[in-house]
Scaffold this active site. Structure first.
Site, PDB file in Angstrom:
ATOM      1  N   ASN A  10      47.184  34.728  44.743  1.00 22.17           N
ATOM      2  CA  ASN A  10      46.017  35.491  44.303  1.00 22.17           C
ATOM      3  C   ASN A  10      46.492  36.885  43.875  1.00 22.17           C
ATOM      4  O   ASN A  10      47.055  37.630  44.687  1.00 22.17           O
ATOM      5  CB  ASN A  10      45.017  35.565  45.468  1.00 22.17           C
ATOM      6  N   HIS A  13      44.957  41.974  43.872  1.00 18.85           N
ATOM      7  CA  HIS A  13      45.289  43.325  44.324  1.00 18.85           C
ATOM      8  C   HIS A  13      46.328  44.021  43.454  1.00 18.85           C
ATOM      9  O   HIS A  13      46.576  45.205  43.620  1.00 18.85           O
ATOM     10  CB  HIS A  13      45.640  43.314  45.812  1.00 18.85           C
ATOM     11  N   HIS A  46      39.890  36.439  41.417  1.00 19.60           N
ATOM     12  CA  HIS A  46      38.480  36.500  41.790  1.00 19.60           C
ATOM     13  C   HIS A  46      37.795  37.573  40.945  1.00 19.60           C
ATOM     14  O   HIS A  46      38.105  38.755  41.079  1.00 19.60           O
ATOM     15  CB  HIS A  46      38.389  36.849  43.288  1.00 19.60           C
ATOM     16  N   ARG A  48      34.933  39.551  40.798  1.00 24.63           N
ATOM     17  CA  ARG A  48      33.779  39.895  41.643  1.00 24.63           C
ATOM     18  C   ARG A  48      32.653  40.455  40.781  1.00 24.63           C
ATOM     19  O   ARG A  48      32.897  40.993  39.696  1.00 24.63           O
ATOM     20  CB  ARG A  48      34.193  40.918  42.713  1.00 24.63           C
ATOM     21  N   ARG A  52      35.504  45.049  40.873  1.00 30.58           N
ATOM     22  CA  ARG A  52      36.301  46.108  41.520  1.00 30.58           C
ATOM     23  C   ARG A  52      37.805  45.917  41.320  1.00 30.58           C
ATOM     24  O   ARG A  52      38.554  46.859  41.383  1.00 30.58           O
ATOM     25  CB  ARG A  52      35.981  46.200  43.009  1.00 30.58           C
ATOM     26  N   GLU A  73      38.114  32.233  41.167  1.00 27.41           N
ATOM     27  CA  GLU A  73      37.179  32.403  42.291  1.00 27.41           C
ATOM     28  C   GLU A  73      35.939  33.108  41.793  1.00 27.41           C
ATOM     29  O   GLU A  73      36.034  34.140  41.122  1.00 27.41           O
ATOM     30  CB  GLU A  73      37.811  33.268  43.376  1.00 27.41           C
ATOM     31  N   THR A 104      36.016  38.803  51.085  1.00 30.15           N
ATOM     32  CA  THR A 104      35.117  37.688  51.398  1.00 30.15           C
ATOM     33  C   THR A 104      35.106  37.464  52.908  1.00 30.15           C
ATOM     34  O   THR A 104      36.140  37.180  53.505  1.00 30.15           O
ATOM     35  CB  THR A 104      35.598  36.413  50.671  1.00 30.15           C
ATOM     36  N   GLU A 154      38.123  24.656  50.354  1.00 26.50           N
ATOM     37  CA  GLU A 154      39.138  25.616  50.797  1.00 26.50           C
ATOM     38  C   GLU A 154      38.646  26.159  52.128  1.00 26.50           C
ATOM     39  O   GLU A 154      37.565  26.767  52.209  1.00 26.50           O
ATOM     40  CB  GLU A 154      39.333  26.735  49.778  1.00 26.50           C
TER      41      GLU A 154
HETATM   42  N1  PXP Z   1      40.938  32.183  49.044  1.00 26.37           N
HETATM   43  C1  PXP Z   1      39.704  32.692  48.853  1.00 26.37           C
HETATM   44  C2  PXP Z   1      38.585  31.750  48.616  1.00 26.37           C
HETATM   45  C3  PXP Z   1      39.482  34.088  48.846  1.00 26.37           C
HETATM   46  O1  PXP Z   1      38.242  34.586  48.659  1.00 26.37           O
HETATM   47  C4  PXP Z   1      40.591  34.942  49.014  1.00 26.37           C
HETATM   48  C5  PXP Z   1      40.394  36.422  48.951  1.00 26.37           C
HETATM   49  O2  PXP Z   1      40.006  36.796  47.675  1.00 26.37           O
HETATM   50  C6  PXP Z   1      41.864  34.358  49.181  1.00 26.37           C
HETATM   51  C7  PXP Z   1      42.003  32.988  49.221  1.00 26.37           C
HETATM   52  C8  PXP Z   1      43.080  35.208  49.374  1.00 26.37           C
HETATM   53  O3  PXP Z   1      42.959  35.901  50.565  1.00 26.37           O
HETATM   54  P1  PXP Z   1      44.036  36.998  50.962  1.00 26.37           P
HETATM   55  O4  PXP Z   1      44.020  38.027  49.882  1.00 26.37           O
HETATM   56  O5  PXP Z   1      43.554  37.503  52.272  1.00 26.37           O
HETATM   57  O6  PXP Z   1      45.365  36.302  51.054  1.00 26.37           O
END
Ligand code: PXP
Length: 246
Positions: A10, A13, A46, A48, A52, A73, A104, A154
């Protein structure tokens, strides 16, 4: 060769860091390409509602520039459905979203969101997009996910991972995740696990035989600071020296 679970990275960030300064770096697409080069099996992003981190154009650029499967996402809204149908990612993972949350916080309540999901899921599937529901490790939610014809669940591992990181007793949480994985697999749902996963928590989660994919974000980007910090400082020292001497 053993059928290993896939690793989805993911890259939200990377965009958080970019947006903090309003510059055009670091680039989520560049990050996704590095993940691909080093063996990631998929990219997750994701979008959002408040944009953000990931922006609309990031999603389209990711889809156009990476060859790994894209896992989009999204909250269960008609706005996001419309974007998903345009982007056509490999999969959509539907997550609950609250504006004020930092991340989330829990899985989606499949029953409470039945009407919206009942509208959204068939449209995604008709467009060839696999549908994943982000749920807590809860029997009712898994069964409801099957009933509403999701392809994937998931399972939210956030609480379990936090307990490991804080050296608290995590056995009950782990047991719930294992049971939920077995149930989902028995029902014919593909099992993914995500949220909060770190080096320590993956050691336990990797042992669950039903799991086909992990999605990990924040920890990878956080850890990448330490793997890359020394190299970046060294490179700047070289550039300063080379250019002063020349
Ligand atoms: N899976 C889902 C469905 C999520 O919402 C997130 C966070 O956006 C992640 C995985 C990844 O989570 P993390 O950033 O805590 O590894």
């Amino acid at each position: 060769m053993m059928n290993l679970p896939r690793l989805g990275v993911n890259i939200d960030h990377v965009a958080t860091l970019r947006n903090a300064r309003g510059e055009n770096y670091p680039s989520p697409v560049k990050a996704a390409k590095i993940c691909e080069e080093f063996g990631a099996d998929g990219i997750t992003a994701h979008l959002r509602e408040d944009r953000r981190h990931i922006k609309d154009e990031d999603i389209f650029e990711l889809k156009a520039n990476i060859s790994l499967p894209l896992n989009f996402e999204m909250a269960p809204t008609l706005e996001m459905l419309d974007i998903a149908l345009k982007v056509k990612p490999n999969a959509c993972c539907i997550v609950p979203e609250k504006r004020e949350e930092v991340t989330t916080e829990g899985g989606i309540d499949v029953k409470k969101n039945h009407n919206l999901l009942h509208t959204i899921i068939p449209k995604l599937k008709q467009s060839g997009i696999k549908v994943s529901l982000f749920v807590d490790a809860d029997e009712e939610q898994i069964i409801a996910s099957k009933d509403i014809q999701a392809d994937i669940v998931e399972i939210h591992a956030g609480e379990f991972c936090r307990k490991i990181e804080n050296s608290h007793d995590f056995e009950d949480n782990l047991e719930r995740i294992k049971k939920a994985s077995q149930l989902a697999d028995n029902l014919g749902l593909e099992v993914h696990i995500g949220h909060g996963i770190t080096f320590d928590s993956i050691v336990e989660l990797a042992k669950i035989p039903e799991v086909k994919e992990f999605n990990i974000g924040h920890f990878i980007i956080a850890e990448a600071i330490f793997s890359g910090l020394g190299e970046t400082v060294s490179k700047l020292k070289v550039l300063i020296k080379e250019n002063r001497d020349s």
